[in-house]
Structure formats: structure tokens, C-alpha cells
Design an enzyme around this catalytic site. Structure first.
Site, PDB file in Angstrom:
ATOM      1  CG  HIS A  68       5.158   7.158  -5.646  1.00  0.00           C
ATOM      2  ND1 HIS A  68       5.280   8.404  -5.056  1.00  0.00           N
ATOM      3  CD2 HIS A  68       3.843   6.824  -5.529  1.00  0.00           C
ATOM      4  CE1 HIS A  68       4.102   8.792  -4.601  1.00  0.00           C
ATOM      5  NE2 HIS A  68       3.215   7.854  -4.876  1.00  0.00           N
ATOM      6  CG  HIS A 152       1.365   2.910 -11.882  1.00  0.00           C
ATOM      7  ND1 HIS A 152       1.426   1.999 -10.860  1.00  0.00           N
ATOM      8  CD2 HIS A 152       1.485   4.133 -11.308  1.00  0.00           C
ATOM      9  CE1 HIS A 152       1.593   2.648  -9.720  1.00  0.00           C
ATOM     10  NE2 HIS A 152       1.615   3.947  -9.964  1.00  0.00           N
ATOM     11  CG  HIS A 179      -1.849   1.784  -3.222  1.00  0.00           C
ATOM     12  ND1 HIS A 179      -0.987   2.252  -2.261  1.00  0.00           N
ATOM     13  CD2 HIS A 179      -1.156   1.802  -4.382  1.00  0.00           C
ATOM     14  CE1 HIS A 179       0.176   2.554  -2.825  1.00  0.00           C
ATOM     15  NE2 HIS A 179       0.087   2.297  -4.110  1.00  0.00           N
TER      16      HIS A 179
HETATM   17 FE   LIG Z   1       1.535   2.868  -5.600  1.00  0.00          FE
HETATM   18 FE   LIG Z   2       1.392   5.088  -8.239  1.00  0.00          FE
END
Ligand SMILES: [Fe+2]
Ligand SMILES: [Fe+2]
Length: 277
Positions: A68, A152, A179
Site C-alpha cells: 500500500h 511484507h 494483520h
Molecule cells: Fe497492511
Molecule cells: Fe500489505
């Protein structure tokens, strides 16, 4: 050296929770350095210059990101002037900003922070393993006192592979993007602290940080539906605390950290009785 790494900060509530907890955690846990993933800081999507300033003021030393990173397009013009804000290392050539940085502590020790991104069930980008290998060839442990890698990615398999690929060469490989925190935090055989995902900093009464109804509707209807909004309940701060041996740069211990909100709390407290090698 004692490091705190906080997972994806989702929206304002999480930014505020981090900024209010981290200064106290720095004191109580005698933290030397704090890194946080900020890819969802701006209302769930991307990060702005103002978000960075807020997080730095709240005790974060370095901000990592992920898929993101460019959601708020204005960050493309900003990131090149802020060495404390990282984007994934293995983006295509020419991406603005940097995928790693080497940062001095007040006492002269240095920490390298690396932000790499996985490929399985993610955008097709450059090989993160080759990128890490090349970077660690140029900046091995010893030239810096500690190396923290934010990997990530979606797939636990790829993240575990990266953990063992880096074992003995970095202080910690810590996963972000899912998350949701995993319970597999441990020090790998050659001394690298590892956790598949440290979880998000955000409201867990949600679908990975987003208000439930529109997120559920997307799955139920397979229509774009209404815009996803950040869930507004109390955030849980999720992360991991790593302790390294200054002689080797390798990890001595890793503890999960969960604070506030809906999840069961976890807080390393002296005499720190968790996983020790
Ligand atoms: Fe995230
Ligand atoms: Fe992400």
C-alpha cells in the site's frame, strides 16, 4: 540491543494508540529502537507526510511499508527526502525512496532496517531473496550492530522460507501484511528472531482493520460495493520485542507484544521469561 517492531498501523485510532503507548514502552522496556509498519496509516490506505511526522513524534524511529506504500500518491514526492520512511526493497528499478537504511543510535551503535516484500499471492515484483542476499553481502552483521527485516507478505510459507534464508545473517525477520498475529515467534537455530506475522495495530473487531459490513458484503456479493472504512473501535497495538547480543548482532530472545483493544494482552516484562536461546 532491544528493539520493538509494530505491525501495520491501520488508520487514525491505531496511530494515536501507537503514539500514546510507544514513549512509555520505550522507558519501561528500555527499548533502543522502534520500527513500525505504516502502510495503512492514512485511513487504511497508504501514508502521508503528516502521518510520518505524527509517528516520529510518537517515538517511532523508522517506518516500513508494503503493497500500500503508494496509495497516497503524494508520498512518492516525499519519500526520497525522508530516509526514515522505507518502501519495499525489491520494487522495480526507479522506484522513489529506499528499501533499507542504516541508522545510528545515540550511543554510536547502528541498526539496519530492511523492508522487503513477498510475491506469493502478491504483485509480481523483483525477487526478494536475491535482493536480500545482495544487500546482506554489502552490509553484513558486524558492519552494523543489528539488522531488522520487515518481510511484507501473504503466504506463511514464503515468510518462513525467508526466515530460514536469513537465519544467522540478520537479527530478526518479522512478517507483516496479514494483520493477524501468529504464535510462532522464536529464535531460529542460527540466531535470527522470527515471527510469521506480528499482526496489525488496529481495531480487531473488524475484517483486518476495516469495518465489518462492507468487507463481508464484498465476499458475499462479489460486487465492489461501498468503500471500505477503517473500523473505529479501540486499537490493539501488536508487535514483537527483540533482544540482540551486541557481540554477534544475533537475537537472544523474541517476545510478542499485544496491548489494548480486543486481543489478550502480551507484554514482555523483566525478567523477561519468554523464548530464550
Ligand atoms: Fe497492511
Ligand atoms: Fe500489505
Amino acid at each position: 540491543m532491544r528493539l520493538l517492531f509494530c505491525g501495520d498501523i491501520v488508520g487514525r485510532g491505531a496511530r494515536e494508540a501507537v503514539a500514546s503507548a510507544v514513549p512509555r514502552l520505550r522507558r519501561e522496556l528500555a527499548l533502543d529502537f522502534v520500527v513500525a509498519n505504516g502502510e495503512n496509516a492514512a485511513h487504511g490506505f497508504g501514508i502521508t507526510e503528516a502521518n510520518c511526522a505524527e509517528l516520529y513524534a510518537g517515538g517511532i524511529d523508522v517506518i516500513t511499508t508494503g503493497n500500500h506504500v503508494w496509495d497516497r500518491r503524494e508520498i512518492m514526492a516525499y519519500i526520497g527526502g525522508d530516509p526514515r520512511l522505507l518502501r519495499p526493497l525489491n520494487l522495480p528499478r526507479g522506484a522513489p525512496g529506499a528499501g533499507f537504511g542504516i541508522y545510528p543510535l545515540a550511543d554510536g551503535r547502528t541498526v539496519m532496517v530492511v523492508n522487503a516484500m513477498a510475491r506469493l499471492y502478491m504483485d509480481a515484483i523483483d525477487d526478494p531473496f536475491a535482493a536480500l542476499d545482495e544487500l546482506l553481502g554489502e552490509h553484513p552483521l558486524g558492519t552494523v550492530a543489528a539488522i531488522l527485516v520487515d518481510f511484507h507478505g501473504e503466504a506463511s510459507s514464503e515468510k518462513a522460507a525467508m526466515g530460514y534464508f536469513c537465519d544467522g545473517r540478520v537479527s530478526a525477520v518479522l512478517g507483516t501484511h496479514c494483520h493477524v498475529p501468529t504464535a510462532d515467534h522464536r529464535v531460529l537455530p542460527k540466531g535470527t528472531a522470527y515471527m510469521t506475522d506480528v499482526g496489525m495495530c488496529g481495531d480487531y473487531e473488524s475484517v483486518i482493520g476495516m469495518a465489518k459490513a462492507p468487507a463481508i458484503a464484498r465476499f458475499v456479493t462479489k460486487l465492489p460495493g461501498e468503500r471500505l472504512e477503517v473500523a473505529s473501535g479501540e486499537a490493539t497495538l501488536c508487535g514483537a520485542v527483540i533482544e540482540t547480543d551486541d557481540a554477534t548482532g544475533l537475537a537472544v530472545a523474541i517476545w510478542p507484544l499485544r496491548l489494548g483493544g480486543k486481543l489478550d494482552p502480551a507484554l514482555p516484562r523483566p525478567p523477561f521469561a519468554a523464548t530464550r536461546r
